[in-house]
Motif scaffolding. Structure first.
Motif, PDB file in Angstrom:
ATOM      1  N   THR A 191      11.690   2.762  -9.836  1.00  0.00           N
ATOM      2  CA  THR A 191      12.615   2.066  -8.654  1.00  0.00           C
ATOM      3  C   THR A 191      11.859   1.151  -7.858  1.00  0.00           C
ATOM      4  O   THR A 191      12.151   0.043  -7.456  1.00  0.00           O
ATOM      5  N   GLU A 192      10.822   1.699  -7.406  1.00  0.00           N
ATOM      6  CA  GLU A 192       9.623   1.115  -6.274  1.00  0.00           C
ATOM      7  C   GLU A 192       9.267  -0.239  -6.993  1.00  0.00           C
ATOM      8  O   GLU A 192       9.078  -1.342  -6.266  1.00  0.00           O
ATOM      9  N   ILE A 193       8.706  -0.177  -8.393  1.00  0.00           N
ATOM     10  CA  ILE A 193       8.091  -1.270  -9.120  1.00  0.00           C
ATOM     11  C   ILE A 193       9.244  -2.497  -9.109  1.00  0.00           C
ATOM     12  O   ILE A 193       8.809  -3.468  -8.828  1.00  0.00           O
ATOM     13  N   ASN A 209       0.841  -1.254  -0.012  1.00  0.00           N
ATOM     14  CA  ASN A 209      -0.053   0.008  -0.104  1.00  0.00           C
ATOM     15  C   ASN A 209       0.880   1.225  -0.026  1.00  0.00           C
ATOM     16  O   ASN A 209       1.226   1.575   1.074  1.00  0.00           O
ATOM     17  N   SER A 210       0.986   1.918  -1.192  1.00  0.00           N
ATOM     18  CA  SER A 210       0.779   1.565  -2.500  1.00  0.00           C
ATOM     19  C   SER A 210       1.622   2.474  -3.385  1.00  0.00           C
ATOM     20  O   SER A 210       2.754   2.954  -2.898  1.00  0.00           O
ATOM     21  N   LEU A 211       1.550   2.033  -4.735  1.00  0.00           N
ATOM     22  CA  LEU A 211       2.253   2.719  -5.654  1.00  0.00           C
ATOM     23  C   LEU A 211       1.317   4.088  -6.107  1.00  0.00           C
ATOM     24  O   LEU A 211       0.044   3.867  -6.241  1.00  0.00           O
ATOM     25  N   THR A 212       1.940   5.177  -5.879  1.00  0.00           N
ATOM     26  CA  THR A 212       1.249   6.519  -6.166  1.00  0.00           C
ATOM     27  C   THR A 212       1.779   7.320  -7.362  1.00  0.00           C
ATOM     28  O   THR A 212       2.807   7.110  -7.773  1.00  0.00           O
ATOM     29  N   VAL A 213       0.816   8.138  -7.876  1.00  0.00           N
ATOM     30  CA  VAL A 213       1.109   8.880  -8.992  1.00  0.00           C
ATOM     31  C   VAL A 213       2.346  10.010  -8.549  1.00  0.00           C
ATOM     32  O   VAL A 213       3.266  10.297  -9.184  1.00  0.00           O
ATOM     33  N   THR A 218      -3.778   6.678 -13.493  1.00  0.00           N
ATOM     34  CA  THR A 218      -3.618   5.138 -13.606  1.00  0.00           C
ATOM     35  C   THR A 218      -2.806   4.729 -14.969  1.00  0.00           C
ATOM     36  O   THR A 218      -1.875   3.857 -14.726  1.00  0.00           O
ATOM     37  N   GLN A 219      -2.814   5.507 -16.092  1.00  0.00           N
ATOM     38  CA  GLN A 219      -1.923   5.404 -17.187  1.00  0.00           C
ATOM     39  C   GLN A 219      -0.554   5.279 -16.913  1.00  0.00           C
ATOM     40  O   GLN A 219       0.207   4.732 -17.431  1.00  0.00           O
ATOM     41  N   LYS A 220      -0.150   6.696 -16.083  1.00  0.00           N
ATOM     42  CA  LYS A 220       1.206   6.688 -15.529  1.00  0.00           C
ATOM     43  C   LYS A 220       1.543   5.364 -14.669  1.00  0.00           C
ATOM     44  O   LYS A 220       2.731   5.087 -15.115  1.00  0.00           O
ATOM     45  N   LEU A 221       1.040   5.000 -14.046  1.00  0.00           N
ATOM     46  CA  LEU A 221       1.303   3.977 -13.122  1.00  0.00           C
ATOM     47  C   LEU A 221       1.583   2.637 -13.971  1.00  0.00           C
ATOM     48  O   LEU A 221       2.602   2.010 -13.930  1.00  0.00           O
ATOM     49  N   LEU A 222       0.316   2.498 -14.996  1.00  0.00           N
ATOM     50  CA  LEU A 222       0.718   1.430 -15.950  1.00  0.00           C
ATOM     51  C   LEU A 222       1.909   1.519 -16.962  1.00  0.00           C
ATOM     52  O   LEU A 222       2.427   0.370 -17.228  1.00  0.00           O
TER      53      LEU A 222
END
Length: 120
Positions: free
Chosen positions: A70-72, A59-63, A102-106
Motif C-alpha cells: 500500500t505504501e509503495i 524516508n523510508s520503505l522498510t522490511v 532488499t529482495q523483499k522490498l524489490l
C-alpha cells in the motif's frame, strides 16, 4: 550528496510546518521521515503540492512495514522520485538478512507494478 535535512514529524500538519521552515531557510535536499506510514504519506503529498519532489527523499520503505505494498502504491501515485530503502531485518541481522530484506522490498515494488525508475 554532501548533506540533507531529515524532517521528522508525527502528523501531516507538523510536516507542513517543518517542511515550510526547512525550505524557507535552505535549498538542500531533505527527507520526509516518520515512524508510521500515514504522516509520511501526508508529508510526501504536501511536497508534491508544493513542487518539492525533486528535493524530497521519502524516508523510508522498510522490511518491517506490515503493508509496504500500500505504501509503495501511494508514493508512486503521489509521484515520489527518491526513496530510501531500509533492508535491515531485526530478525536476521546478518548480511544474508539484508539481502533477503532488499529482495523483499524489490519484490513488493514489482508486485505493485511500480517502476524502480520512478524512484530514481
Amino acid at each position: 550528496m554532501p548533506g540533507m535535512a531529515d524532517v521528522v514529524a508525527n502528523t501531516g500538519e507538523e510536516f507542513k510546518r517543518f517542511i515550510d521552515f526547512v525550505t524557507s531557510v535552505s535549498t538542500m535536499p531533505f527527507c520526509v521521515d516518520a515512524w508510521v506510514m500515514k504522516p509520511k504519506l501526508e508529508g510526501a503529498a504536501y511536497c508534491a503540492q508544493k513542487g518539492l519532489l525533486d528535493r524530497m527523499f521519502y524516508n523510508s520503505l522498510t522490511v518491517w512495514e506490515k503493508d509496504v505494498e500500500t505504501e509503495i502504491r501511494e508514493i508512486a501515485q503521489i509521484g515520489v522520485k527518491h526513496v530510501l530503502l531500509v533492508a535491515f531485518d531485526p530478525e536476521d541481522q546478518l548480511p544474508s538478512g539484508r539481502i533477503k530484506g532488499t529482495q523483499k522490498l524489490l519484490d513488493a515494488i514489482e508486485k505493485v507494478g511500480a517502476s524502480l525508475r520512478a524512484f530514481l
